[in-house]
Design a protein around this motif. Sequence first.
Motif, PDB file in Angstrom:
ATOM      1  N   LYS A 172      -2.622  -6.052   6.807  1.00 57.39           N
ATOM      2  CA  LYS A 172      -1.556  -7.211   6.562  1.00 57.39           C
ATOM      3  C   LYS A 172      -0.427  -6.538   5.872  1.00 57.39           C
ATOM      4  CE  LYS A 172      -4.694 -10.743   7.574  1.00 57.39           C
ATOM      5  NZ  LYS A 172      -5.416 -11.868   7.154  1.00 57.39           N
ATOM      6  N   ALA A 173      -0.826  -5.898   4.697  1.00 52.71           N
ATOM      7  CA  ALA A 173       0.254  -5.506   3.597  1.00 52.71           C
ATOM      8  C   ALA A 173       0.990  -4.244   4.308  1.00 52.71           C
ATOM      9  CB  ALA A 173      -0.323  -4.896   2.261  1.00 52.71           C
TER      10      ALA A 173
ATOM     11  N   LYS B  42      12.319  -0.213  -2.556  1.00 58.99           N
ATOM     12  CA  LYS B  42      12.895  -1.315  -1.950  1.00 58.99           C
ATOM     13  C   LYS B  42      11.818  -2.208  -1.567  1.00 58.99           C
ATOM     14  CE  LYS B  42      15.933  -2.972   1.852  1.00 58.99           C
ATOM     15  NZ  LYS B  42      16.829  -2.502   3.008  1.00 58.99           N
ATOM     16  N   GLY B  43      10.749  -1.738  -1.101  1.00 60.35           N
ATOM     17  CA  GLY B  43       9.375  -2.552  -0.706  1.00 60.35           C
ATOM     18  C   GLY B  43       8.763  -3.232  -1.808  1.00 60.35           C
TER      19      GLY B  43
ATOM     20  N   ILE C  44      -2.817   4.806  10.738  1.00 63.11           N
ATOM     21  CA  ILE C  44      -3.585   4.062   9.998  1.00 63.11           C
ATOM     22  C   ILE C  44      -3.439   2.614  10.218  1.00 63.11           C
ATOM     23  CG2 ILE C  44      -3.870   3.417   7.552  1.00 63.11           C
ATOM     24  CD1 ILE C  44      -3.350   6.321   6.912  1.00 63.11           C
ATOM     25  N   LYS C  45      -2.268   2.159  10.394  1.00 64.56           N
ATOM     26  CA  LYS C  45      -1.839   0.736  10.802  1.00 64.56           C
ATOM     27  C   LYS C  45      -2.870   0.413  12.156  1.00 64.56           C
ATOM     28  CE  LYS C  45       2.675   0.251   9.005  1.00 64.56           C
ATOM     29  NZ  LYS C  45       4.176   0.240   9.212  1.00 64.56           N
TER      30      LYS C  45
ATOM     31  N   ILE D 258       0.791  -1.055   0.093  1.00 69.40           N
ATOM     32  CA  ILE D 258       0.049   0.029   0.055  1.00 69.40           C
ATOM     33  C   ILE D 258       0.918   1.307  -0.041  1.00 69.40           C
ATOM     34  CG2 ILE D 258      -1.782   1.442   1.452  1.00 69.40           C
ATOM     35  CD1 ILE D 258      -2.547  -1.453   2.512  1.00 69.40           C
ATOM     36  N   VAL D 259       0.567   2.098  -0.901  1.00 66.94           N
ATOM     37  CA  VAL D 259       1.404   3.605  -0.781  1.00 66.94           C
ATOM     38  C   VAL D 259       0.201   4.739  -0.568  1.00 66.94           C
ATOM     39  CG1 VAL D 259       1.210   3.440  -3.185  1.00 66.94           C
ATOM     40  CG2 VAL D 259       2.833   5.046  -2.037  1.00 66.94           C
ATOM     41  N   LEU D 260       0.542   5.518   0.337  1.00 65.73           N
ATOM     42  CA  LEU D 260      -0.240   6.732   0.572  1.00 65.73           C
ATOM     43  C   LEU D 260       0.416   7.864  -0.303  1.00 65.73           C
ATOM     44  CD1 LEU D 260      -0.573   6.368   4.434  1.00 65.73           C
ATOM     45  CD2 LEU D 260      -2.150   5.817   2.549  1.00 65.73           C
ATOM     46  N   GLY D 261      -0.335   8.465  -1.213  1.00 69.48           N
ATOM     47  CA  GLY D 261       0.044   9.585  -2.328  1.00 69.48           C
ATOM     48  C   GLY D 261      -0.019  10.998  -1.505  1.00 69.48           C
ATOM     49  N   GLN D 262       0.872  11.819  -2.116  1.00 68.08           N
ATOM     50  CA  GLN D 262       0.675  12.997  -1.422  1.00 68.08           C
ATOM     51  C   GLN D 262       0.865  13.092  -0.131  1.00 68.08           C
ATOM     52  OE1 GLN D 262       0.628  16.263  -2.954  1.00 68.08           O
ATOM     53  NE2 GLN D 262       1.245  15.021  -4.816  1.00 68.08           N
TER      54      GLN D 262
END
Length: 276
Positions: free
Chosen positions: A209-210, A258-259, A202-203, A186-190
């Motif tokens: 799980k990701a 890297k992820g 958020i976690k 998962i990537v959070l943009g901006q």
Amino acid sequence: MGQIAFWSHRHGQAGNSANMIAVATLIGMEYVTRTLISHTHWAMSSLESTFLKGKAAKVNDVEYSNVGIDALERLARSDRLSPNVVKDYADTILRDRLELLRGTAKPNEEMFSSIHDVIQSIFGAAKGYYNLSLIDVSSGTRNALTNAVIATSDVVVVNLNQNIAVLEEFFEQEQPAFLKEKRHVIVLGQYDRYSKYSVANIKRMYKPKAPIFTVPHCTGFMDALNDKSVVEFFLRNKNIGGNHDNHYFMTELRKLAKGIFEAAGVDTKIYSEQGA
């Protein structure tokens, strides 16, 4: 190494293209590997406008089958598509590191949508030449091209942001079946690190799980997108120190790169210039 699909559950919210442009350019500069970027949108995406600048000449109806993904469709349908041929129809962004396969130039969306039955062959051939293929796909789960690309992708990058409505919709509703089957990040943009909706919170709230990564808001990068000078931006910022305004952006982007490699099962020490 693999095929990576950049996807979001909601259209126009998460900055798929900008996130992919950022991490692809960084990978091209800092990893010794052949990387291809492309997309499956009908209208010309920001990939072309960003990287090709004035070279992205309009293609007339007669010539479209000789350019980018349309040319590979023609070859696929005539059983003449092979891994080495893909490079012939890609534009070089960073020599021997990063190339762009242009999206369709067909005059209408219906003509382009028919490509879904050979799109797997096209990107399958690309896998045979490039170490890594990053593909920006349309949002949601109802697009035939999106579903076809995701089906053969090794990793899905799920693009979200810190909008609570977007987060709740993704985490609290039934997620697409492919996310239960596919490795994904998962990537959070901006991303705003000072927001209440930080990665840590958020976690804690949703217990995903990701792994979650970020592409922080960066004025310099956004200006570079507008100015069509993304490559130049990364060249200037590649070795900046910790006190520089853009250091946090570069650090988080390296974590994302890297992820993605790790999700694809790749030891980054093999390909990274820095041995990271």
